[in-house]
Design a protein around this motif. Structure first.
Motif, mmCIF file in Angstrom:
data_model
loop_
_atom_site.group_PDB
_atom_site.id
_atom_site.type_symbol
_atom_site.label_atom_id
_atom_site.label_comp_id
_atom_site.label_asym_id
_atom_site.label_seq_id
_atom_site.Cartn_x
_atom_site.Cartn_y
_atom_site.Cartn_z
ATOM 1 N N ILE A 40 0.843 -1.208 0.000
ATOM 2 C CA ILE A 40 0.000 0.000 0.000
ATOM 3 C C ILE A 40 0.872 1.249 0.000
ATOM 4 C CG2 ILE A 40 -1.658 1.337 1.345
ATOM 5 C CD1 ILE A 40 -2.796 -1.329 2.360
ATOM 6 N N LYS A 41 1.921 1.239 0.807
ATOM 7 C CA LYS A 41 2.828 2.389 0.862
ATOM 8 C C LYS A 41 3.467 2.641 -0.494
ATOM 9 C CE LYS A 41 7.023 4.073 3.149
ATOM 10 N NZ LYS A 41 8.075 3.789 4.164
ATOM 11 N N GLU A 42 3.866 1.576 -1.170
ATOM 12 C CA GLU A 42 4.472 1.731 -2.491
ATOM 13 C C GLU A 42 3.467 2.260 -3.510
ATOM 14 O OE1 GLU A 42 7.754 -1.892 -1.986
ATOM 15 O OE2 GLU A 42 5.922 -2.197 -3.174
ATOM 16 N N ALA A 43 2.183 1.935 -3.331
ATOM 17 C CA ALA A 43 1.163 2.338 -4.304
ATOM 18 C C ALA A 43 0.675 3.768 -4.078
ATOM 19 C CB ALA A 43 -0.017 1.368 -4.242
ATOM 20 N N VAL A 44 0.441 4.141 -2.822
ATOM 21 C CA VAL A 44 -0.167 5.454 -2.564
ATOM 22 C C VAL A 44 0.616 6.304 -1.576
ATOM 23 C CG1 VAL A 44 -2.467 4.548 -3.063
ATOM 24 C CG2 VAL A 44 -1.648 4.561 -0.701
ATOM 25 N N GLY A 45 1.754 5.782 -1.070
ATOM 26 C CA GLY A 45 2.522 6.517 -0.076
ATOM 27 C C GLY A 45 1.964 6.320 1.316
ATOM 28 N N GLU A 82 -6.518 -2.465 -0.982
ATOM 29 C CA GLU A 82 -6.153 -1.307 -1.779
ATOM 30 C C GLU A 82 -6.724 -0.058 -1.103
ATOM 31 O OE1 GLU A 82 -7.660 -2.022 -5.670
ATOM 32 O OE2 GLU A 82 -6.180 -3.583 -6.137
ATOM 33 N N ALA A 83 -5.982 1.028 -1.173
ATOM 34 C CA ALA A 83 -6.393 2.256 -0.492
ATOM 35 C C ALA A 83 -6.540 3.394 -1.495
ATOM 36 C CB ALA A 83 -5.366 2.633 0.572
ATOM 37 N N ALA A 84 -7.626 4.167 -1.325
ATOM 38 C CA ALA A 84 -7.827 5.336 -2.181
ATOM 39 C C ALA A 84 -8.969 6.180 -1.630
ATOM 40 C CB ALA A 84 -8.147 4.904 -3.617
ATOM 41 N N ASP A 85 -8.786 7.505 -1.648
ATOM 42 C CA ASP A 85 -9.855 8.456 -1.322
ATOM 43 C C ASP A 85 -10.491 8.211 0.047
ATOM 44 O OD1 ASP A 85 -9.488 9.599 -3.865
ATOM 45 O OD2 ASP A 85 -10.875 8.167 -4.771
ATOM 46 N N GLY A 86 -9.661 7.968 1.063
ATOM 47 C CA GLY A 86 -10.177 7.802 2.408
ATOM 48 C C GLY A 86 -10.896 6.493 2.652
ATOM 49 N N GLN A 87 -10.762 5.556 1.729
ATOM 50 C CA GLN A 87 -11.367 4.247 1.886
ATOM 51 C C GLN A 87 -10.346 3.161 1.612
ATOM 52 O OE1 GLN A 87 -14.699 4.036 -0.824
ATOM 53 N NE2 GLN A 87 -16.137 4.713 0.748
ATOM 54 N N LEU A 113 -14.311 -0.178 3.065
ATOM 55 C CA LEU A 113 -14.351 0.245 4.457
ATOM 56 C C LEU A 113 -13.925 1.704 4.541
ATOM 57 C CD1 LEU A 113 -12.510 -2.803 6.099
ATOM 58 C CD2 LEU A 113 -14.974 -2.524 5.768
ATOM 59 N N GLN A 114 -14.661 2.472 5.316
ATOM 60 C CA GLN A 114 -14.286 3.863 5.542
ATOM 61 C C GLN A 114 -13.195 3.908 6.609
ATOM 62 O OE1 GLN A 114 -15.916 6.248 3.692
ATOM 63 N NE2 GLN A 114 -14.445 7.791 4.413
ATOM 64 N N THR A 115 -12.161 4.676 6.400
ATOM 65 C CA THR A 115 -11.084 4.786 7.385
ATOM 66 C C THR A 115 -11.487 5.746 8.503
ATOM 67 O OG1 THR A 115 -10.004 6.521 6.089
ATOM 68 C CG2 THR A 115 -9.304 4.263 5.705
ATOM 69 N N PRO A 116 -10.988 5.540 9.729
ATOM 70 C CA PRO A 116 -10.030 4.507 10.109
ATOM 71 C C PRO A 116 -10.684 3.124 10.121
ATOM 72 C CG PRO A 116 -10.737 5.722 12.038
ATOM 73 C CD PRO A 116 -11.313 6.435 10.867
ATOM 74 N N ALA A 117 -9.912 2.127 9.686
ATOM 75 C CA ALA A 117 -10.448 0.782 9.560
ATOM 76 C C ALA A 117 -9.398 -0.229 9.996
ATOM 77 C CB ALA A 117 -10.874 0.523 8.115
ATOM 78 N N LEU A 118 -9.849 -1.468 10.098
ATOM 79 C CA LEU A 118 -8.967 -2.539 10.553
ATOM 80 C C LEU A 118 -9.226 -3.788 9.721
ATOM 81 C CD1 LEU A 118 -8.281 -3.320 14.282
ATOM 82 C CD2 LEU A 118 -8.618 -5.175 12.659
ATOM 83 N N VAL A 119 -8.141 -4.458 9.310
ATOM 84 C CA VAL A 119 -8.292 -5.699 8.536
ATOM 85 C C VAL A 119 -7.387 -6.780 9.112
ATOM 86 C CG1 VAL A 119 -8.957 -4.513 6.409
ATOM 87 C CG2 VAL A 119 -6.551 -5.023 6.821
ATOM 88 N N GLY A 120 -7.878 -8.001 9.054
ATOM 89 C CA GLY A 120 -7.082 -9.166 9.422
ATOM 90 C C GLY A 120 -6.591 -9.846 8.159
ATOM 91 N N VAL A 121 -5.294 -9.825 7.935
ATOM 92 C CA VAL A 121 -4.710 -10.289 6.674
ATOM 93 C C VAL A 121 -4.389 -11.780 6.753
ATOM 94 C CG1 VAL A 121 -2.799 -10.005 5.051
ATOM 95 C CG2 VAL A 121 -3.767 -8.008 6.198
#
Length: 255
Positions: free
Chosen positions: A49-54, A149-154, A171-179
């Motif tokens: 995610i960091k590599e994709a959107v910072g 994937e992250a974009a536009d606060g989601q 999911l609207q941020t702040p959010a939590l996921v179990g990977v």
């Protein structure tokens, strides 16, 4: 996007497991520990995610075993900050509810947009860290996730159900996921890079207390006791077949 990745060490089941003197837990000072593999996938997903959107990645772990190397390795892979939870009573491990309660303070201090946990760990297998933490924080969450994937606060996630069914959720941020698994194999950090990070970077420490919350109680642990042995059938094919048939008849499996 600011991301928090809780991590922990778990028993290496390839090595010998030693029961502590009280007979109710493993002796974590004597057994081999390693990073929970699902936490490694959660970190890899955060790095993608960091590599994709910072963004910023904060790796956090309770002080037990050689957790410093785990956190420095996360920094070597691309995490921006390592936070070590320190205090009495951490050396023998935590239940997921205890860990979730302790992480509340970390979340309040760091204010992440997204928390990525491993879906479960081999020392509990209950998969409840994400559930407990999301309930404590009142964050939207999804678990058993294979892509984020992250974009536009989601955040958009792929959640796996039994039978090969995949759900695409937002999911609207702040959010939590179990990977459960990252889209890519967790990357390797060269030892030389980890050693360099150790020399040039320091870990942040946060003092915590192990919360007294309800949880499962282990009555006793014991190694399996062997009460029988395998019989090796000797002879040629015909003799082996006759012996096998005789054994099946003795046990009432054949007329």
């Amino acid at each position: 996007m600011k991301m928090l990745v809780p991590m922990k060490l778990v028993p290496d089941v390839v090595e010998e497991l030693i029961i502590a003197a009280d007979g109710k837990q493993l002796d974590r000072e004597e057994i081999a520990l390693k990073l929970n593999e699902f936490d490694d996938h959660a970190l890899e997903q955060a790095l993608l995610i960091k590599e994709a959107v910072g963004g910023e990645i904060i790796a956090v772990a309770a002080e037990t075993g050689d957790i410093d190397e785990v956190l420095f390795t996360a920094l070597a892979k691309g995490a921006d900050r390592g936070v070590k939870l320190v205090g009495d009573g951490l050396e023998q491990g935590l239940t997921n509810r205890q860990y979730a309660e302790m992480l509340r303070a970390v979340v309040e201090e760091t204010q992440p947009d997204l928390i990525l946990t491993g879906v479960q760990a081999n020392d509990d297998l209950d998969g409840q860290l994400a559930t407990w933490l999301s309930g404590i924080l009142d964050y939207p969450f999804a678990t058993v996730v294979s892509r984020v994937e992250a974009a536009d606060g989601q955040v958009k996630v792929q959640k796996e159900f039994s039978g090969g069914v995949i759900a695409n959720l937002s999911l609207q941020t702040p959010a939590l996921v179990g990977v459960q698994v990252a889209p890519a194999t967790p990357r390797y950090a060269p030892i030389s890079r980890v050693r360099q990070i150790m020399k040039t970077t320091s870990l942040d420490e946060m003092e915590v207390e192990v919360p007294d919350v309800p949880g499962p109680k282990v009555v006793s642990l014991a190694v399996p006791v062997s009460d029988g042995h395998a019989e090796m059938i000797e002879g040629d094919a015909e003799e082996k077949a006759e012996r096998l048939l005789a054994l099946l008849r003795e046990r009432g499996l054949l007329a």
